[in-house]
Motif scaffolding. Sequence first.
Motif, PDB file in Angstrom:
ATOM      1  N   GLY A  72     -22.881   5.456 -16.302  1.00  0.00           N
ATOM      2  CA  GLY A  72     -22.408   4.551 -15.260  1.00  0.00           C
ATOM      3  C   GLY A  72     -21.654   5.268 -14.161  1.00  0.00           C
ATOM      4  O   GLY A  72     -21.600   6.503 -14.112  1.00  0.00           O
ATOM      5  N   LEU A  73     -21.066   4.483 -13.274  1.00  0.00           N
ATOM      6  CA  LEU A  73     -20.291   5.022 -12.157  1.00  0.00           C
ATOM      7  C   LEU A  73     -19.388   3.917 -11.635  1.00  0.00           C
ATOM      8  O   LEU A  73     -19.807   2.762 -11.553  1.00  0.00           O
ATOM      9  N   ASP A  74     -18.154   4.257 -11.314  1.00  0.00           N
ATOM     10  CA  ASP A  74     -17.226   3.262 -10.781  1.00  0.00           C
ATOM     11  C   ASP A  74     -16.606   3.797  -9.494  1.00  0.00           C
ATOM     12  O   ASP A  74     -15.771   4.708  -9.525  1.00  0.00           O
ATOM     13  N   LEU A  75     -17.024   3.216  -8.372  1.00  0.00           N
ATOM     14  CA  LEU A  75     -16.505   3.620  -7.065  1.00  0.00           C
ATOM     15  C   LEU A  75     -15.305   2.778  -6.624  1.00  0.00           C
ATOM     16  O   LEU A  75     -14.771   2.998  -5.548  1.00  0.00           O
ATOM     17  N   SER A  76     -14.898   1.828  -7.457  1.00  0.00           N
ATOM     18  CA  SER A  76     -13.869   0.874  -7.029  1.00  0.00           C
ATOM     19  C   SER A  76     -12.461   1.239  -7.465  1.00  0.00           C
ATOM     20  O   SER A  76     -11.524   0.498  -7.178  1.00  0.00           O
ATOM     21  N   VAL A  77     -12.276   2.370  -8.174  1.00  0.00           N
ATOM     22  CA  VAL A  77     -10.981   2.626  -8.811  1.00  0.00           C
ATOM     23  C   VAL A  77      -9.828   2.750  -7.807  1.00  0.00           C
ATOM     24  O   VAL A  77      -8.718   2.300  -8.072  1.00  0.00           O
ATOM     25  N   GLY A  78     -10.075   3.368  -6.648  1.00  0.00           N
ATOM     26  CA  GLY A  78      -9.014   3.501  -5.653  1.00  0.00           C
ATOM     27  C   GLY A  78      -8.602   2.163  -5.084  1.00  0.00           C
ATOM     28  O   GLY A  78      -7.411   1.855  -4.979  1.00  0.00           O
ATOM     29  N   SER A  79      -9.583   1.332  -4.735  1.00  0.00           N
ATOM     30  CA  SER A  79      -9.292  -0.002  -4.212  1.00  0.00           C
ATOM     31  C   SER A  79      -8.686  -0.889  -5.289  1.00  0.00           C
ATOM     32  O   SER A  79      -7.802  -1.700  -5.009  1.00  0.00           O
ATOM     33  N   MET A  80      -9.156  -0.731  -6.528  1.00  0.00           N
ATOM     34  CA  MET A  80      -8.590  -1.485  -7.633  1.00  0.00           C
ATOM     35  C   MET A  80      -7.113  -1.147  -7.829  1.00  0.00           C
ATOM     36  O   MET A  80      -6.278  -2.028  -8.057  1.00  0.00           O
ATOM     37  N   TRP A 261      -9.191   8.053  -4.110  1.00  0.00           N
ATOM     38  CA  TRP A 261      -8.914   8.304  -5.527  1.00  0.00           C
ATOM     39  C   TRP A 261     -10.201   8.354  -6.334  1.00  0.00           C
ATOM     40  O   TRP A 261     -10.301   9.109  -7.298  1.00  0.00           O
ATOM     41  N   GLU A 262     -11.181   7.527  -5.948  1.00  0.00           N
ATOM     42  CA  GLU A 262     -12.447   7.556  -6.678  1.00  0.00           C
ATOM     43  C   GLU A 262     -13.147   8.903  -6.514  1.00  0.00           C
ATOM     44  O   GLU A 262     -13.743   9.430  -7.459  1.00  0.00           O
ATOM     45  N   LEU A 263     -13.030   9.485  -5.317  1.00  0.00           N
ATOM     46  CA  LEU A 263     -13.629  10.797  -5.066  1.00  0.00           C
ATOM     47  C   LEU A 263     -12.958  11.863  -5.938  1.00  0.00           C
ATOM     48  O   LEU A 263     -13.632  12.684  -6.571  1.00  0.00           O
ATOM     49  N   GLU A 264     -11.621  11.824  -6.002  1.00  0.00           N
ATOM     50  CA  GLU A 264     -10.887  12.801  -6.797  1.00  0.00           C
ATOM     51  C   GLU A 264     -11.178  12.646  -8.282  1.00  0.00           C
ATOM     52  O   GLU A 264     -11.336  13.641  -9.006  1.00  0.00           O
ATOM     53  N   ALA A 265     -11.249  11.405  -8.751  1.00  0.00           N
ATOM     54  CA  ALA A 265     -11.516  11.163 -10.170  1.00  0.00           C
ATOM     55  C   ALA A 265     -12.903  11.660 -10.552  1.00  0.00           C
ATOM     56  O   ALA A 265     -13.073  12.342 -11.577  1.00  0.00           O
ATOM     57  N   ILE A 266     -13.907  11.334  -9.752  1.00  0.00           N
ATOM     58  CA  ILE A 266     -15.274  11.772 -10.037  1.00  0.00           C
ATOM     59  C   ILE A 266     -15.369  13.290  -9.963  1.00  0.00           C
ATOM     60  O   ILE A 266     -16.010  13.934 -10.812  1.00  0.00           O
ATOM     61  N   ALA A 267     -14.708  13.888  -8.963  1.00  0.00           N
ATOM     62  CA  ALA A 267     -14.724  15.344  -8.828  1.00  0.00           C
ATOM     63  C   ALA A 267     -14.129  16.004 -10.068  1.00  0.00           C
ATOM     64  O   ALA A 267     -14.667  16.988 -10.593  1.00  0.00           O
ATOM     65  N   ALA A 268     -13.004  15.473 -10.559  1.00  0.00           N
ATOM     66  CA  ALA A 268     -12.358  16.044 -11.742  1.00  0.00           C
ATOM     67  C   ALA A 268     -13.267  15.962 -12.964  1.00  0.00           C
ATOM     68  O   ALA A 268     -13.365  16.912 -13.750  1.00  0.00           O
ATOM     69  N   VAL A 269     -13.939  14.830 -13.112  1.00  0.00           N
ATOM     70  CA  VAL A 269     -14.841  14.645 -14.255  1.00  0.00           C
ATOM     71  C   VAL A 269     -15.998  15.639 -14.196  1.00  0.00           C
ATOM     72  O   VAL A 269     -16.334  16.273 -15.209  1.00  0.00           O
ATOM     73  N   ILE A 270     -16.594  15.805 -13.030  1.00  0.00           N
ATOM     74  CA  ILE A 270     -17.751  16.692 -12.879  1.00  0.00           C
ATOM     75  C   ILE A 270     -17.342  18.153 -13.041  1.00  0.00           C
ATOM     76  O   ILE A 270     -18.013  18.933 -13.723  1.00  0.00           O
ATOM     77  N   ILE A 271     -16.209  18.525 -12.437  1.00  0.00           N
ATOM     78  CA  ILE A 271     -15.720  19.902 -12.564  1.00  0.00           C
ATOM     79  C   ILE A 271     -15.446  20.223 -14.031  1.00  0.00           C
ATOM     80  O   ILE A 271     -15.686  21.345 -14.491  1.00  0.00           O
TER      81      ILE A 271
END
Length: 333
Positions: A72-80, A261-271
């Motif tokens: 899955g993928l969640d792009l809403s975490v920063g707005s949430m 925040w969603e960009l940073e979270a996804i980046a951390a997971v992928i890295i």
Amino acid sequence: MPSLTLNGGKRKGWSFDLKVYGPLLALLLLVLLGAAMHPAFLSYANITNILTRSAFIGIIAVGATFVITSGGLDLSVGSMAAFISGVMIVVMNAVMVGMGPGWSTVMVGILASLALGFVAGSINGLVTTRGKIEAFIVTLGTMGIFRSLVTYMADGGTLSLAFEVRETYRPVYYDGILGVPYPIIVFAVVAILGEIAMTRTRFGRHCSAIGSNEQVARYSAIHVDNVRTLTYILQGLCVAMATIVYVPRLGSASASTGVLWELEAIAAVIIGGTVLKGGYGRVWGTVVGVLILSLIDNLLNLTEAISPYLNGAIQGVIIIVAVLLQRGKAASR
């Protein structure tokens, strides 16, 4: 003779799997580079500041690890996070009138945050699984909804926590135990529990199985929709916990809260080594990824080598490179 294993292949003797330990090696090199470039980099104050500021993204990224591992993928975490922060502040300001500015009011705000995180995560999960809509589309939509709601609540401005309540709530961010701030402690606890859940429980194994091959997972009697929905609920609760330790920092929320925040979270997971397509995830790697991003950000700020306004661009480049490396490894296999 010792050998360096780049692709996880088996060789006799000692081997170093770059796929597994690459993020740790990158983190070590960043620490050495930072120490060489600035004398204050390894100071207690700076390290504490790095870890405390990384706690918000770190907690969210732990939840994102499960979502991405299951495909899955969640792009809403920063707005949430912005929306939950705004609701927390409104609730505490309202409750303070009858209950006073003490910890009872703060606890009501914390419970409201957790409840809202559960509901928001449930909505993302159920619409994705029961509605059979791509997670990208669902969370892109809820991202806009959450951001719009907090903007409406603040009437285009800023929601501020009452001064009396903020004085009570303030220690949650600025105090700690034995010199370790509470946000770092919360991040550590969430990361440890997340690693246990990913590697030692049926839930974690099911997440990997679903992300690897959904049809095979269904044939294996795994309740795919239920597990995927649970990952989004877990993500919502992680956002709520991050919000709980974030609100006392500034005591305010606005439409700009949680941006990227969603960009940073996804980046951390992928890295950290979790595969973007799903099927393989590791929470400890996500923690390393969070620290790498935080160290890069801190180092750039200390040395003033690049404008801090370009941090988002750097993170975007890191995501693209990390995904390209993942595809390169997959192709080599």
